[in-house]
Enzyme design. Structure first.
Site, short mmCIF file in Angstrom:
data_model
loop_
_atom_site.label_atom_id
_atom_site.label_comp_id
_atom_site.label_asym_id
_atom_site.label_seq_id
_atom_site.Cartn_x
_atom_site.Cartn_y
_atom_site.Cartn_z
CB THR A 1 -1.13 0.02 1.23
OG1 THR A 1 -0.23 0.04 2.29
CG2 THR A 1 -1.94 -1.15 1.21
CG ASP A 2 -1.25 4.66 -1.47
OD1 ASP A 2 -1.94 4.70 -0.45
OD2 ASP A 2 -1.66 5.26 -2.68
CG MET A 3 2.70 7.90 2.18
SD MET A 3 3.60 7.38 3.69
CE MET A 3 3.35 8.69 4.72
CB ILE B 1 -5.02 2.95 -1.68
CG1 ILE B 1 -6.30 3.48 -0.99
CG2 ILE B 1 -5.55 2.58 -2.92
CD1 ILE B 1 -6.79 4.97 -1.40
#
Length: 129
Positions: free
Chosen positions: A14-16, A19
Site C-alpha cells: 500500500t501507499d501512505m 490503498i
C-alpha cells in the site's frame, strides 16, 4: 477454464493512504501467471537452463477500483496460446464480486539472446498450435 489465485493485501503493498499502490497490481497478476505455468508442469528453471524464457511484450491495463490494507483479492485468469510464440492472458483482480483491475497481457517465448522461439509443447497444446 479460469484459474484463480488469492492475494492478501499487506502493508508493503500500500501507499501512505493505505490503498494498493498501482504497480503492485502488476505484481499480483505476475504471480498468478507464474502459478499457471507451474500447474501446467512447465519448469521455468529448466527452460532458462536451455536458454528459453518468457518475456512480457504488451500490457493493456484498466484500474477500475481500489483495494486497501487487509483486503483479500482474487486474480482470475484465462489464457490462450496465439501462434507458436505468443501466450495471451486476460486477467482480473477481484475484490469480492467486483473487478477492481483488469489487464490483457501478451507474453512471448524468447531465447535468452532475445530471439522468438516456440512455446513449450504443453502450452501450444492448449490452443491446438
Amino acid at each position: 477454464m479460469a484459474h484463480e489465485f488469492s492475494v492478501t493485501v499487506y502493508y508493503e503493498d500500500t501507499d501512505m493512504a493505505g490503498i494498493v499502490y498501482y504497480a503492485n497490481y502488476l505484481r499480483f497478476i505476475e504471480r498468478a501467471r507464474s502459478e499457471i505455468v507451474e500447474q501446467l508442469g512447465v519448469d521455468q528453471r529448466a527452460m532458462r537452463a536451455e536458454g528459453i524464457v518468457f518475456a512480457v511484450t504488451r500490457i493493456e491495463a484498466d484500474y477500475v477500483g481500489s483495494a486497501r490494507l487487509g483486503d483479500r483479492l482474487t486474480v482470475v485468469t484465462t489464457h490462450q496460446p496465439v501462434g507458436a510464440v505468443r501466450w495471451v492472458f486476460d486477467q482480473q483482480v477481484r475484490l469480492g464480486d467486483k473487478t477492481i483491475f483488469r489487464a490483457k497481457v501478451t507474453a512471448a517465448c524468447m531465447s535468452t539472446e532475445g530471439r522468438p522461439t516456440r512455446l513449450p509443447a504443453k502450452i501450444r497444446a492448449l490452443g491446438g498450435v
